[in-house]
Design a protein around this motif. Sequence first.
Motif, PDB file in Angstrom:
ATOM      1  N   SER A  46      11.482   1.893  12.232  1.00 37.94           N
ATOM      2  CA  SER A  46      10.083   2.276  12.048  1.00 37.94           C
ATOM      3  C   SER A  46      10.005   3.258  10.885  1.00 37.94           C
ATOM      4  O   SER A  46      10.627   4.321  10.932  1.00 37.94           O
ATOM      5  N   GLY A  47       9.236   2.860   9.863  1.00 38.14           N
ATOM      6  CA  GLY A  47       9.055   3.747   8.715  1.00 38.14           C
ATOM      7  C   GLY A  47       9.513   3.152   7.402  1.00 38.14           C
ATOM      8  O   GLY A  47       9.778   3.883   6.453  1.00 38.14           O
ATOM      9  N   ASN A  48       9.602   1.826   7.313  1.00 36.14           N
ATOM     10  CA  ASN A  48      10.068   1.210   6.064  1.00 36.14           C
ATOM     11  C   ASN A  48       9.132   1.490   4.890  1.00 36.14           C
ATOM     12  O   ASN A  48       9.581   1.749   3.783  1.00 36.14           O
ATOM     13  N   ALA A 100       7.704   5.536   0.266  1.00 39.74           N
ATOM     14  CA  ALA A 100       6.811   6.628  -0.147  1.00 39.74           C
ATOM     15  C   ALA A 100       7.580   7.938  -0.342  1.00 39.74           C
ATOM     16  O   ALA A 100       7.378   8.632  -1.349  1.00 39.74           O
ATOM     17  N   VAL A 101       8.468   8.286   0.582  1.00 38.61           N
ATOM     18  CA  VAL A 101       9.206   9.554   0.439  1.00 38.61           C
ATOM     19  C   VAL A 101      10.188   9.488  -0.727  1.00 38.61           C
ATOM     20  O   VAL A 101      10.450  10.503  -1.369  1.00 38.61           O
ATOM     21  N   ARG A 102      10.706   8.304  -1.017  1.00 40.76           N
ATOM     22  CA  ARG A 102      11.556   8.144  -2.204  1.00 40.76           C
ATOM     23  C   ARG A 102      10.751   8.406  -3.466  1.00 40.76           C
ATOM     24  O   ARG A 102      11.223   9.089  -4.379  1.00 40.76           O
ATOM     25  N   ALA A 126       0.817  -1.222   0.000  1.00 41.58           N
ATOM     26  CA  ALA A 126       0.000   0.000   0.000  1.00 41.58           C
ATOM     27  C   ALA A 126       0.850   1.272   0.000  1.00 41.58           C
ATOM     28  O   ALA A 126       0.512   2.257   0.663  1.00 41.58           O
ATOM     29  N   ILE A 127       1.924   1.265  -0.767  1.00 43.84           N
ATOM     30  CA  ILE A 127       2.826   2.427  -0.829  1.00 43.84           C
ATOM     31  C   ILE A 127       2.136   3.618  -1.486  1.00 43.84           C
ATOM     32  O   ILE A 127       2.270   4.756  -1.023  1.00 43.84           O
ATOM     33  N   ASP A 128       1.377   3.377  -2.566  1.00 50.14           N
ATOM     34  CA  ASP A 128       0.716   4.481  -3.263  1.00 50.14           C
ATOM     35  C   ASP A 128      -0.272   5.215  -2.365  1.00 50.14           C
ATOM     36  O   ASP A 128      -0.383   6.448  -2.427  1.00 50.14           O
ATOM     37  N   GLU A 129      -0.975   4.469  -1.513  1.00 47.54           N
ATOM     38  CA  GLU A 129      -1.893   5.100  -0.555  1.00 47.54           C
ATOM     39  C   GLU A 129      -1.119   5.971   0.424  1.00 47.54           C
ATOM     40  O   GLU A 129      -1.556   7.059   0.794  1.00 47.54           O
ATOM     41  N   LEU A 130       0.043   5.490   0.834  1.00 46.82           N
ATOM     42  CA  LEU A 130       0.880   6.239   1.763  1.00 46.82           C
ATOM     43  C   LEU A 130       1.445   7.492   1.088  1.00 46.82           C
ATOM     44  O   LEU A 130       1.522   8.554   1.712  1.00 46.82           O
ATOM     45  N   VAL A 131       1.809   7.382  -0.185  1.00 46.43           N
ATOM     46  CA  VAL A 131       2.285   8.538  -0.952  1.00 46.43           C
ATOM     47  C   VAL A 131       1.211   9.628  -0.928  1.00 46.43           C
ATOM     48  O   VAL A 131       1.495  10.800  -0.657  1.00 46.43           O
TER      49      VAL A 131
END
Length: 184
Positions: A49-51, A56-58, A22-27
């Motif tokens: 914590s934050g993998n 997402a920040v990348r 769910a990276i896109d949702e986090l982006v």
Amino acid sequence: MKILVSKLKHHPKNKDIYKLSAIDELVSSIKEMGLLEPFVVDEKNQVISGNRRLEAVRKLGLKEVEIKRIKLKDDEVGLHLIHYNKHRVKTCRELLNESKTLEDYFVLRNKSNTRDEVSKELGIGSSTLGKLRVIQKHDDDLIDLIDQDILSVGQAYLQVQRVKKEENAYIQEKMSRQKSNWKD
């Protein structure tokens, strides 16, 4: 304390336990709200914590992020990864990975009833954990079907029990035939 995103890396133990999902949702969430929590990293800039947030920040192209640095012993990493992911929605596979990590941790500390300790730590029933372990041991592919909502834990467990019963019946029949052949 701020650090360049390029200096951060995933802790290798994280991929043994969790999938980066769910990276896109986090982006989208980070675009809208920003980063709400600092990354927690060890002395080697490995993310505890934050993998998922790191991915997402990348994707967002952020250059710097806020971090909190902690000092951990090697045998504590898994426990910290699990605690920082307490409120995350997890798949059964991830729960099983967490249970293995916790079991290893508790065994090192000579805990007597590790399954109860592990299930308490994970917030799931001991019998559910036991069923998941039986399913994984006898037909690991069923775990994926549970995670895809094709089967429930109960259905997968019954499937494993049915197959074990059929295998036992086959073995009994084969042994019975061998005995009768010996008598002839």
